[in-house]
Design a protein around this motif. Structure first.
Motif, mmCIF file in Angstrom:
data_model
loop_
_atom_site.group_PDB
_atom_site.id
_atom_site.type_symbol
_atom_site.label_atom_id
_atom_site.label_comp_id
_atom_site.label_asym_id
_atom_site.label_seq_id
_atom_site.Cartn_x
_atom_site.Cartn_y
_atom_site.Cartn_z
ATOM 1 N N UNK A 2 0.747 -1.093 0.114
ATOM 2 C CA UNK A 2 0.004 0.023 0.046
ATOM 3 C C UNK A 2 0.913 1.389 0.056
ATOM 4 N N UNK A 3 1.815 1.174 0.782
ATOM 5 C CA UNK A 3 2.803 2.275 0.790
ATOM 6 C C UNK A 3 3.487 2.689 -0.414
ATOM 7 N N UNK A 4 3.752 1.681 -1.345
ATOM 8 C CA UNK A 4 4.447 1.544 -2.736
ATOM 9 C C UNK A 4 3.401 2.225 -3.503
ATOM 10 N N UNK A 5 2.225 1.779 -3.420
ATOM 11 C CA UNK A 5 1.269 2.143 -4.250
ATOM 12 C C UNK A 5 0.843 3.698 -4.014
ATOM 13 N N UNK A 6 0.904 4.118 -2.791
ATOM 14 C CA UNK A 6 0.712 5.562 -2.761
ATOM 15 C C UNK A 6 1.834 6.369 -3.245
ATOM 16 N N UNK A 7 3.188 5.789 -3.035
ATOM 17 C CA UNK A 7 4.239 6.382 -3.527
ATOM 18 C C UNK A 7 4.223 6.800 -5.040
ATOM 19 N N UNK A 8 3.869 5.741 -5.709
ATOM 20 C CA UNK A 8 3.783 5.684 -7.219
ATOM 21 C C UNK A 8 2.836 6.792 -7.505
ATOM 22 N N UNK A 9 1.608 6.673 -6.903
ATOM 23 C CA UNK A 9 0.578 7.531 -7.484
ATOM 24 C C UNK A 9 0.975 9.166 -7.079
ATOM 25 N N UNK A 10 1.348 9.384 -5.765
ATOM 26 C CA UNK A 10 1.917 10.528 -5.255
ATOM 27 C C UNK A 10 2.700 11.172 -6.235
ATOM 28 N N UNK A 11 3.779 10.502 -6.689
ATOM 29 C CA UNK A 11 4.770 10.895 -7.507
ATOM 30 C C UNK A 11 4.430 11.660 -8.867
ATOM 31 N N UNK A 12 3.390 10.896 -9.272
ATOM 32 C CA UNK A 12 2.556 11.141 -10.529
ATOM 33 C C UNK A 12 1.809 12.708 -10.195
ATOM 34 N N UNK A 13 1.152 12.619 -9.192
ATOM 35 C CA UNK A 13 0.074 13.732 -8.770
ATOM 36 C C UNK A 13 1.063 15.097 -8.530
ATOM 37 N N UNK A 14 1.920 14.772 -7.758
ATOM 38 C CA UNK A 14 3.069 15.934 -7.229
ATOM 39 C C UNK A 14 3.303 16.895 -8.520
ATOM 40 N N UNK A 15 3.516 16.356 -9.584
ATOM 41 C CA UNK A 15 3.905 17.076 -10.556
ATOM 42 C C UNK A 15 2.967 18.272 -10.982
ATOM 43 N N UNK A 16 1.815 18.092 -10.696
ATOM 44 C CA UNK A 16 0.716 19.054 -11.064
ATOM 45 C C UNK A 16 1.210 20.376 -10.115
ATOM 46 N N UNK A 17 2.077 20.237 -8.915
ATOM 47 C CA UNK A 17 2.014 21.232 -8.130
ATOM 48 C C UNK A 17 0.899 21.962 -7.476
ATOM 49 N N UNK A 18 -0.031 21.074 -7.008
ATOM 50 C CA UNK A 18 -1.053 21.502 -6.306
ATOM 51 C C UNK A 18 -1.021 20.758 -4.896
ATOM 52 N N UNK A 19 -0.326 21.313 -4.056
ATOM 53 C CA UNK A 19 -0.187 20.505 -2.650
ATOM 54 C C UNK A 19 -1.725 20.558 -1.801
ATOM 55 N N UNK A 20 -2.302 21.342 -2.057
ATOM 56 C CA UNK A 20 -3.808 21.155 -1.583
ATOM 57 C C UNK A 20 -4.437 19.754 -2.098
ATOM 58 N N UNK A 21 -4.619 19.945 -3.529
ATOM 59 C CA UNK A 21 -5.418 18.784 -4.011
ATOM 60 C C UNK A 21 -4.530 17.415 -3.635
ATOM 61 N N UNK A 22 -3.266 17.518 -3.389
ATOM 62 C CA UNK A 22 -2.351 16.355 -3.373
ATOM 63 C C UNK A 22 -2.918 15.788 -1.942
ATOM 64 N N UNK A 23 -3.137 16.750 -0.863
ATOM 65 C CA UNK A 23 -3.434 16.498 0.294
ATOM 66 C C UNK A 23 -4.825 15.503 0.412
ATOM 67 N N UNK A 24 -5.820 16.380 -0.415
ATOM 68 C CA UNK A 24 -7.152 15.554 -0.419
ATOM 69 C C UNK A 24 -7.133 14.388 -1.102
ATOM 70 N N UNK A 25 -6.235 14.172 -1.869
ATOM 71 C CA UNK A 25 -6.153 12.897 -2.598
ATOM 72 C C UNK A 25 -5.440 11.759 -1.626
ATOM 73 N N UNK A 26 -4.522 12.322 -0.818
ATOM 74 C CA UNK A 26 -3.958 11.377 0.185
ATOM 75 C C UNK A 26 -4.870 10.921 1.150
ATOM 76 N N UNK A 27 -5.762 12.076 1.565
ATOM 77 C CA UNK A 27 -6.653 11.689 2.606
ATOM 78 C C UNK A 27 -7.587 10.420 2.093
#
Length: 94
Positions: A2-27
């Motif tokens: 699960x941790x690796x899955x999150x890291x993979x997806x978070x790496x993709x999403x982080x490039x959008x440079x939308x930290x609030x959105x990334x926080x919501x997605x992480x939740x």
């Protein structure tokens, strides 16, 4: 896993440079983690998920945004649809 899955997806999403959105997605990810575990443990989904991740990574490396978005949407939608079907099947057995 699960941790690796999150890291993979978070790496993709982080490039959008939308930290609030990334926080919501992480939740959402944290809240859905138990279901991801069910998919991996009970539904034999890991191999398919890995294949989809490699396809997505390939599209990103080629900078093919349209393909990456299409693949990511399909990856998320398919996982959700399969999980819903599985949970409904379990509920009907009870």
């Amino acid at each position: 896993m699960a941790k690796l899955n999150w890291e993979f997806h978070a790496t993709l999403y982080a490039t959008a440079e939308r930290p609030r959105l990334l926080g919501m997605i992480k939740t959402l990810h944290v809240n859905c983690d138990r279901y991801v575990r069910v998919q991996l443990a009970q539904m034999d989904y890991q191999e398919r998920s890995q294949k989809e991740h490699y396809q997505l990574l390939d599209a990103c490396q080629k900078q093919d945004t349209k393909a990456a978005v299409r693949l990511l949407k399909r990856h998320i939608d398919t996982a959700g649809e399969q999980l819903i079907a599985y949970l409904q099947q379990i509920a009907q057995k009870r």
